[in-house]
Design a protein around this motif. Sequence first.
Motif, PDB file in Angstrom:
ATOM      1  N   TRP A 294      -5.954 -25.151   5.433  1.00 39.66           N
ATOM      2  CA  TRP A 294      -6.400 -23.794   5.728  1.00 39.66           C
ATOM      3  C   TRP A 294      -5.421 -22.943   6.401  1.00 39.66           C
ATOM      4  CZ3 TRP A 294      -7.919 -21.409  10.072  1.00 39.66           C
ATOM      5  CH2 TRP A 294      -8.297 -22.191  11.326  1.00 39.66           C
ATOM      6  N   GLY A 295      -5.503 -21.671   6.172  1.00 39.33           N
ATOM      7  CA  GLY A 295      -4.730 -20.892   7.228  1.00 39.33           C
ATOM      8  C   GLY A 295      -4.092 -19.616   6.071  1.00 39.33           C
ATOM      9  N   CYS A 296      -3.579 -18.741   6.916  1.00 39.13           N
ATOM     10  CA  CYS A 296      -2.700 -17.561   6.416  1.00 39.13           C
ATOM     11  C   CYS A 296      -1.383 -18.110   5.965  1.00 39.13           C
ATOM     12  CB  CYS A 296      -2.657 -16.518   7.482  1.00 39.13           C
ATOM     13  SG  CYS A 296      -4.220 -15.768   8.027  1.00 39.13           S
ATOM     14  N   TRP A 297      -1.081 -17.378   4.895  1.00 36.10           N
ATOM     15  CA  TRP A 297       0.407 -17.896   4.260  1.00 36.10           C
ATOM     16  C   TRP A 297       1.146 -16.667   3.864  1.00 36.10           C
ATOM     17  CZ3 TRP A 297       0.774 -22.993   0.925  1.00 36.10           C
ATOM     18  CH2 TRP A 297       2.271 -23.363   0.680  1.00 36.10           C
ATOM     19  N   TYR A 298       2.015 -16.491   4.616  1.00 28.79           N
ATOM     20  CA  TYR A 298       2.914 -15.218   4.346  1.00 28.79           C
ATOM     21  C   TYR A 298       4.354 -15.376   3.749  1.00 28.79           C
ATOM     22  CZ  TYR A 298      -0.245 -13.664   8.240  1.00 28.79           C
ATOM     23  OH  TYR A 298      -1.411 -13.210   8.952  1.00 28.79           O
ATOM     24  N   PRO A 299       4.878 -14.913   3.189  1.00 28.17           N
ATOM     25  CA  PRO A 299       6.354 -15.286   2.870  1.00 28.17           C
ATOM     26  C   PRO A 299       7.180 -15.494   3.885  1.00 28.17           C
ATOM     27  CG  PRO A 299       5.809 -13.011   2.183  1.00 28.17           C
ATOM     28  CD  PRO A 299       4.586 -13.267   3.068  1.00 28.17           C
ATOM     29  N   ASP A 300       8.196 -16.563   3.888  1.00 25.11           N
ATOM     30  CA  ASP A 300       8.687 -17.170   4.737  1.00 25.11           C
ATOM     31  C   ASP A 300       9.861 -16.112   5.344  1.00 25.11           C
ATOM     32  OD1 ASP A 300       8.141 -19.259   3.505  1.00 25.11           O
ATOM     33  OD2 ASP A 300       9.886 -20.416   3.408  1.00 25.11           O
ATOM     34  N   GLY A 301      10.364 -16.657   6.446  1.00 21.19           N
ATOM     35  CA  GLY A 301      11.288 -15.383   7.316  1.00 21.19           C
ATOM     36  C   GLY A 301      10.972 -14.705   8.874  1.00 21.19           C
ATOM     37  N   SER A 302       9.559 -14.732   8.884  1.00 16.44           N
ATOM     38  CA  SER A 302       9.221 -14.030  10.155  1.00 16.44           C
ATOM     39  C   SER A 302       9.187 -14.969  11.460  1.00 16.44           C
ATOM     40  CB  SER A 302       7.724 -13.672   9.973  1.00 16.44           C
ATOM     41  OG  SER A 302       6.927 -14.693   9.709  1.00 16.44           O
ATOM     42  N   GLY A 303       9.385 -16.431  11.239  1.00 16.11           N
ATOM     43  CA  GLY A 303       9.407 -17.326  12.303  1.00 16.11           C
ATOM     44  C   GLY A 303      10.816 -17.379  13.028  1.00 16.11           C
ATOM     45  N   PRO A 304      10.926 -17.985  14.156  1.00 19.84           N
ATOM     46  CA  PRO A 304      12.391 -17.741  14.918  1.00 19.84           C
ATOM     47  C   PRO A 304      13.516 -18.441  14.040  1.00 19.84           C
ATOM     48  CG  PRO A 304      10.547 -19.089  16.223  1.00 19.84           C
ATOM     49  CD  PRO A 304      10.158 -18.794  14.921  1.00 19.84           C
ATOM     50  N   SER A 305      13.392 -19.205  13.216  1.00 22.22           N
ATOM     51  CA  SER A 305      14.553 -19.736  12.485  1.00 22.22           C
ATOM     52  C   SER A 305      15.127 -18.889  11.169  1.00 22.22           C
ATOM     53  CB  SER A 305      14.122 -20.954  11.692  1.00 22.22           C
ATOM     54  OG  SER A 305      13.391 -20.889  10.644  1.00 22.22           O
ATOM     55  N   LYS A 336     -22.341 -28.960   6.412  1.00 24.12           N
ATOM     56  CA  LYS A 336     -21.508 -29.427   5.277  1.00 24.12           C
ATOM     57  C   LYS A 336     -20.327 -30.032   5.435  1.00 24.12           C
ATOM     58  CE  LYS A 336     -23.904 -25.048   3.649  1.00 24.12           C
ATOM     59  NZ  LYS A 336     -24.449 -24.573   4.961  1.00 24.12           N
ATOM     60  N   ILE A 337     -19.813 -29.658   6.538  1.00 28.52           N
ATOM     61  CA  ILE A 337     -18.373 -29.933   6.805  1.00 28.52           C
ATOM     62  C   ILE A 337     -18.163 -31.348   7.490  1.00 28.52           C
ATOM     63  CG2 ILE A 337     -16.304 -29.001   7.693  1.00 28.52           C
ATOM     64  CD1 ILE A 337     -17.499 -26.264   7.395  1.00 28.52           C
ATOM     65  N   ARG A 338     -17.372 -32.140   6.906  1.00 22.96           N
ATOM     66  CA  ARG A 338     -16.760 -33.612   7.664  1.00 22.96           C
ATOM     67  C   ARG A 338     -15.566 -33.498   8.669  1.00 22.96           C
ATOM     68  NH1 ARG A 338     -16.384 -36.713  10.557  1.00 22.96           N
ATOM     69  NH2 ARG A 338     -15.865 -38.796  10.757  1.00 22.96           N
ATOM     70  N   MET A 339     -14.704 -32.660   7.896  1.00 27.10           N
ATOM     71  CA  MET A 339     -13.582 -32.409   8.766  1.00 27.10           C
ATOM     72  C   MET A 339     -12.725 -31.169   8.276  1.00 27.10           C
ATOM     73  SD  MET A 339     -10.254 -34.862   8.570  1.00 27.10           S
ATOM     74  CE  MET A 339     -10.732 -36.435   8.985  1.00 27.10           C
ATOM     75  N   ALA A 340     -11.874 -30.760   9.090  1.00 29.12           N
ATOM     76  CA  ALA A 340     -10.826 -29.583   8.729  1.00 29.12           C
ATOM     77  C   ALA A 340      -9.547 -29.561   9.387  1.00 29.12           C
ATOM     78  CB  ALA A 340     -11.467 -28.194   8.874  1.00 29.12           C
ATOM     79  N   ASN A 341      -8.399 -29.178   8.619  1.00 26.82           N
ATOM     80  CA  ASN A 341      -7.078 -29.525   9.132  1.00 26.82           C
ATOM     81  C   ASN A 341      -6.344 -28.314   9.061  1.00 26.82           C
ATOM     82  OD1 ASN A 341      -8.225 -32.048   7.829  1.00 26.82           O
ATOM     83  ND2 ASN A 341      -7.083 -32.673   9.545  1.00 26.82           N
ATOM     84  N   VAL A 342      -6.184 -27.539   9.962  1.00 26.73           N
ATOM     85  CA  VAL A 342      -5.518 -26.271   9.853  1.00 26.73           C
ATOM     86  C   VAL A 342      -3.986 -26.617   9.657  1.00 26.73           C
ATOM     87  CG1 VAL A 342      -4.740 -26.174  12.524  1.00 26.73           C
ATOM     88  CG2 VAL A 342      -4.957 -24.082  11.058  1.00 26.73           C
ATOM     89  N   ALA A 343      -3.292 -25.770   8.755  1.00 28.65           N
ATOM     90  CA  ALA A 343      -2.016 -26.115   7.976  1.00 28.65           C
ATOM     91  C   ALA A 343      -0.773 -25.182   8.534  1.00 28.65           C
ATOM     92  CB  ALA A 343      -2.101 -26.058   6.574  1.00 28.65           C
ATOM     93  N   GLN A 344      -0.083 -25.464   9.318  1.00 30.30           N
ATOM     94  CA  GLN A 344       0.335 -26.834   9.619  1.00 30.30           C
ATOM     95  C   GLN A 344       0.707 -26.817  11.083  1.00 30.30           C
ATOM     96  OE1 GLN A 344       2.951 -29.282   7.569  1.00 30.30           O
ATOM     97  NE2 GLN A 344       1.968 -28.522   5.359  1.00 30.30           N
TER      98      GLN A 344
END
Length: 481
Positions: A294-305, A336-344
Amino acid sequence: MKKIYLMYPKVVGSIAPEIYGHFTEHLGSVIYDGIWVGKDSDVPNIKGFRKEIIEKLRAIKAPVVRWPGGCFSETYDWRDGIGKERPVRHNWWTRWDGRFEPNKVGTHEFIDFCEAVGAKAYFAANLTSVQPLHILNWMDYCLSARGTTTLAIEREKNGHPEPFNIPFWGVGNENWGGGGNMSPEFYGNEFRRFSEIMYNVFPNTELFACGENATDFSWTDTLMRTLVNSERHINGFAMHYYCGSAGDPLKFTDEEWYKQLSQASEIEKIIVRNWNIICGHGMQDSAKLVIDEWGCWYPDGSGPSKGRNLFEQQSTMRDAAVTALTLNIFNNHCDKIRMANVAQLVNCIHSLFLTSGKDCIVTPTYHVFDMYKEHQGAQAIETFVTDNGDFSSSVSVSASVKEGKTLVTIANLSCNQDFEISLESIGNDMPDTAEASILYSDDMHAHNTFESPDTVTVSQTTIDPKKPITLPKTAILSIRL
Ligand code: AHR
């Protein structure tokens, strides 16, 4: 004035610690130059893993880490990551970023990481391109008691006499897409074939079936129909929900702030809808939700690399608000929820860390996980807010009780209004003082960088919870009563 009622007599259920879980895939720089720097690196490390990340994950009590994918897992041969000679392969993601998989991090190394963090491991098994025997052998290698099978003895020779702590196994990943483009009927039968073998030898593991893509509830319905009358070797239904993007990750408008939060809030409807279908088939005791991406997913390029690392993105106060809102929703539906894993976890989609060489910073999302950590293992209680439900003027809340202490977590979802809030305790005494942490910046675009790592950080204070509190726009507040 907004009143937040803490309804102590109304217990929702236990918040599984694993709801605060993480995800690391062999993708971009999540593993290499993310968690892994190598044993000979100048970067301080524990058995090759970045010490700073390990320490910070211990600080937030990271309960579980999913690995090795994602889509990567659907072409993964666990044998490639064992022993001294490690082959270089095409990675699932090679087509996108041209990187090959060196297999320097394999099963032993990943378990070293989990052991250093103090987290359980959740392995995503390949169902697309191998036979069940291949996965059974991996489980045998990992889980068989010391000195029993040939594979357990091989594990011992490779340095780990005792079985690994891997209670959770995913049976495939996104099998409606990259994981084999399967129909739900076909996947359901494949799940039966694999899980029968896996369960038969290792009945104490929890096996998670692949869930639907976002709102494709026909997958949920058909899969439950396929599994309901079989032997139920299913312990979780692994759904994914990415809330996409609204505008630029760093330069969004007010409208885009609300649009992103609105997209994020959709996860609540998806949780309820899936759960209703699962209950409709009588599968509620077998198929609790595992929201393992789960999470927000933006177009690539905003990170330090600047786009070199696939899917790497920066995180602002808006991502912190999405994190706070999402974790409040999870707490409020913890039954209702057993687990959740924020990506990534690092250098990727909705990350807690950004790294490069010696540089390592936390994002605002990390701070939210820190502020919420005492919800893990607590009893969630119902809350009620006198709100009109409109994003531009609402707050998101959850509360839980553990060992006599209450944690209330509140996010102001408005990007332009401060609110006066008051806590109303129903069925319990309100103390005279409480510890509070607040994550706030007067700029909703604020984010941390290698040059300025503490632009967004948490402040601690003591409050009188019997008096109204001012919650600034975009702020996230945790109160320990
Ligand atoms: O998290 C990145 C990718 O998103 C994962 O590999 C896949 O499961 C999903 O589509």
